[in-house]
Motif scaffolding. Structure first.
Motif, PDB file in Angstrom:
ATOM      1  N   ILE A  46      -1.426   8.792  -1.724  1.00  0.00           N
ATOM      2  CA  ILE A  46      -0.573   9.704  -2.496  1.00  0.00           C
ATOM      3  C   ILE A  46       0.652   8.971  -3.034  1.00  0.00           C
ATOM      4  N   TYR A  47       1.311   8.171  -2.185  1.00  0.00           N
ATOM      5  CA  TYR A  47       2.495   7.454  -2.644  1.00  0.00           C
ATOM      6  C   TYR A  47       2.156   6.373  -3.669  1.00  0.00           C
ATOM      7  N   VAL A  57       8.781   5.681   6.058  1.00  0.00           N
ATOM      8  CA  VAL A  57       8.806   4.367   5.425  1.00  0.00           C
ATOM      9  C   VAL A  57       8.315   4.479   3.984  1.00  0.00           C
ATOM     10  N   LEU A  58       7.223   5.194   3.778  1.00  0.00           N
ATOM     11  CA  LEU A  58       6.685   5.369   2.423  1.00  0.00           C
ATOM     12  C   LEU A  58       7.665   6.125   1.532  1.00  0.00           C
ATOM     13  N   ALA A  59       8.264   7.180   2.059  1.00  0.00           N
ATOM     14  CA  ALA A  59       9.213   7.976   1.276  1.00  0.00           C
ATOM     15  C   ALA A  59      10.434   7.147   0.904  1.00  0.00           C
ATOM     16  N   SER A  60      10.931   6.356   1.844  1.00  0.00           N
ATOM     17  CA  SER A  60      12.095   5.509   1.584  1.00  0.00           C
ATOM     18  C   SER A  60      11.772   4.454   0.526  1.00  0.00           C
ATOM     19  N   ALA A  61      10.623   3.814   0.665  1.00  0.00           N
ATOM     20  CA  ALA A  61      10.211   2.792  -0.312  1.00  0.00           C
ATOM     21  C   ALA A  61      10.025   3.410  -1.691  1.00  0.00           C
ATOM     22  N   TYR A  62       9.444   4.592  -1.728  1.00  0.00           N
ATOM     23  CA  TYR A  62       9.235   5.286  -3.003  1.00  0.00           C
ATOM     24  C   TYR A  62      10.576   5.618  -3.661  1.00  0.00           C
TER      25      TYR A  62
END
Length: 186
Positions: free
Chosen positions: A57-58, A4-9
Motif C-alpha cells: 500500500i505504501y 516506520v512506513l508512515a514516517s518514511a512516506y
C-alpha cells in the motif's frame, strides 16, 4: 512496521514538496522524478507478491505521489502561465560568496543527522523538521546535491572504528578557538 512506513512516506512527501520549490529547472526536476519512478518500479517488481499488504500500500501511494508530481510538471510545461512564482533556471550560481562544503558527504550527513536527532531545528510553528527537509535545506544552503541521503545516513551506523568523525573535529576546533581567544578552561 506501520509507524516506520508512515514516517518514511511523510518524509518522502515533504521531500517532493521541497523539490518543487528547490529552484531546479523543470527538466532537472522531471529527470529526477523519472529516476525515482524507475527505482521505485524496480523495487516493486523485485518485491512482487512477497511484500506484505502494508508495504504494498505504501509503495503504491509513493508511486502515486511521484506520478502526480510528474503530471504537474507536464502541466506546467504545457501551460507556462501557471508556473510557480519560484524562479526556474538552469544557470549555475557563479557568486563566490556562496558557502561550499569541502569535506566528504558522509561527514556532512553526520552533521545533518546529528541536528535531526537532536531536534533543535524547527519550522515556523516550532515543529521538528523532518530528516528530508533538513537534507534539502543543506542542499540549498551549500548549493550541492546529496544523493541517496538515507543510504549515507545508514553508512554512518556501519562505521567500524569511530561512529563519529566530524563531531570530534568540530569540538576540537571550537575548544581551540576558545583557548586562542584567551577564554580558556580553568
Amino acid at each position: 512496521m506501520e509507524n516506520v512506513l508512515a514516517s518514511a512516506y511523510d518524509e518522502f512527501s515533504e521531500h517532493l514538496v521541497s523539490l518543487a520549490g528547490s529552484g531546479l529547472s523543470l527538466v532537472a526536476r522531471l529527470r529526477y522524478l523519472r529516476h525515482m519512478e524507475t527505482e521505485l518500479d524496480a523495487y516493486m517488481n523485485i518485491l512482487g507478491s512477497r511484500s506484505n499488504d502494508q508495504l504494498h500500500i505504501y509503495l503504491m501511494r509513493t508511486s502515486g505521489l511521484i506520478k502526480t508530481e510528474i503530471e504537474l510538471l507536464y502541466f506546467t510545461l504545457r501551460d507556462p502561465e501557471y508556473q510557480d512564482a519560484i524562479p526556474d533556471t538552469d544557470k549555475q550560481q557563479t557568486d563566490l560568496s556562496f558557502p561550499r562544503w569541502k569535506d566528504s558527504l558522509v561527514n556532512l550527513m553526520e552533521l545533518i543527522a546529528s541536528l535531526y536527532y537532536l531536534g533543535v531545528i524547527t519550522d515556523a510553528n516550532g515543529n521538528r523538521q523532518s530528516f528530508a527537509s533538513l537534507v534539502v535545506a543543506f542542499e540549498k544552503f551549500l548549493h550541492i546535491r546529496i544523493p541517496k541521503p538515507y543510504d549515507l545516513r545508514a553508512d554512518l551506523a556501519r562505521r567500524k572504528k569511530s561512529l563519529s568523525v566530524l563531531l570530534p573535529k568540530l569540538r576540537e576546533a571550537f575548544e581551540k578557538n576558545i583557548i586562542n581567544c584567551g577564554i580558556g578552561y580553568k
